[in-house]
Design an enzyme around this catalytic site. Structure first.
Site, PDB file in Angstrom:
ATOM      1  N   MET A   5      27.880  50.985 103.349  1.00  0.00           N
ATOM      2  CA  MET A   5      27.555  50.629 104.743  1.00  0.00           C
ATOM      3  C   MET A   5      28.331  51.507 105.722  1.00  0.00           C
ATOM      4  O   MET A   5      29.203  51.024 106.424  1.00  0.00           O
ATOM      5  CB  MET A   5      27.844  49.137 104.965  1.00  0.00           C
ATOM      6  CG  MET A   5      27.009  48.231 104.077  1.00  0.00           C
ATOM      7  SD  MET A   5      27.501  46.499 104.172  1.00  0.00           S
ATOM      8  CE  MET A   5      28.989  46.517 103.152  1.00  0.00           C
ATOM      9  N   THR A  78      33.908  48.999 105.462  1.00  0.00           N
ATOM     10  CA  THR A  78      33.238  49.046 106.756  1.00  0.00           C
ATOM     11  C   THR A  78      33.979  48.108 107.692  1.00  0.00           C
ATOM     12  O   THR A  78      34.569  47.121 107.240  1.00  0.00           O
ATOM     13  CB  THR A  78      31.759  48.621 106.644  1.00  0.00           C
ATOM     14  OG1 THR A  78      31.202  48.469 107.948  1.00  0.00           O
ATOM     15  CG2 THR A  78      31.609  47.316 105.897  1.00  0.00           C
ATOM     16  N   CYS A 191      34.816  52.231 113.533  1.00  0.00           N
ATOM     17  CA  CYS A 191      33.648  52.329 112.657  1.00  0.00           C
ATOM     18  C   CYS A 191      34.007  53.412 111.661  1.00  0.00           C
ATOM     19  O   CYS A 191      34.491  54.482 112.054  1.00  0.00           O
ATOM     20  CB  CYS A 191      32.393  52.695 113.443  1.00  0.00           C
ATOM     21  SG  CYS A 191      30.997  53.148 112.386  1.00  0.00           S
TER      22      CYS A 191
END
Length: 226
Positions: A5, A78, A191
């Protein structure tokens, strides 16, 4: 390790974790780990629908698979999916090594009190990082709404697809400069794909690479009894 992810940053996790173990132990040592890399598209579709119960069911199932495979603790590769830490821990019985705690400790060690945060809109707008940082007296500043939309759009339309452009780098640099003007002493690349685009050399204030910090914390935790 719960990855995929996106796989772009999961690859970095695997590399950084193994490099940290090799540096610590030398020789041909590498990380004794298990990774499940899931298909991100169905999860991303559920994110668009705000279907967090559906996402949780997927990640809970994968976390149980990792425990059956012999995992002693869990690294979610993630930032955004740390919103589901409680559900994943309860479903799997595994401790989740939390990215927010690792990053907060690094910021605290640097002596900073106010940081900017970039990430998906869920990471920027929900309370995961604010809670982790707030326990240490660290204030979080996020971009204005239009800039949050730009940051989020670039993540999903470019970075998660392996696309890294000069134009997007300049957009991020401009947003970071705005955060700096609002009082940010450093910026959290919240992120795990953003560090593939933005480096310390791109900005004036300290950059906190959440991928590198989390991978280092995982290696340290795994080797604590070694």
């Amino acid at each position: 390790m719960l990855g995929g992810m996106s796989w772009e940053s999961s690859l970095e996790y695997y590399r950084l974790l193994n490099e940290a173990v090799k540096e610590r132990l030398g020789g041909l040592h590498s990380a004794d780990c298990v990774m499940v890399s899931i298909n991100f598209q169905p999860v991303a579709d559920m994110m668009k629908l705000n279907d967090w119960k559906g996402i949780s069911r997927v990640l809970e199932g994968v976390s149980r698979d990792l425990k059956r495979a012999g995992a002693d603790f869990l690294v979610i590769c993630t930032n955004t999916m740390h919103l589901l830490v409680r559900e994943i821990e309860e479903a799997s019985g595994l401790k989740v090594l939390q990215i927010g705690e690792a990053v907060a400790e690094r910021i605290n060690a640097a002596g900073l009190k106010t940081v900017g945060l970039l990430g998906t809109r869920f990471t920027m707008e929900r309370g995961y990082y604010r809670d982790a940082f707030g326990r240490r007296g660290i204030e979080v500043i996020v971009p204005q709404e239009r800039d949050r939309e730009s940051v989020d759009g670039i993540i999903f339309q470019e970075l998660c697809r392996g696309v890294f452009t000069k134009e997007s780098r300049e957009i991020y640099k401009s947003i970071i400069s705005k955060l700096q003007s609002e009082g940010a002493e450093g910026v959290v690349l919240g992120c795990t794909e953003i560090p593939l685009l933005i480096k310390q050399s791109d900005v004036e204030i300290p950059v906190f690479d959440t991928t590198a910090i989390h991978a280092a914390a995982a290696a340290q935790f795994a080797l604590a009894d070694g």
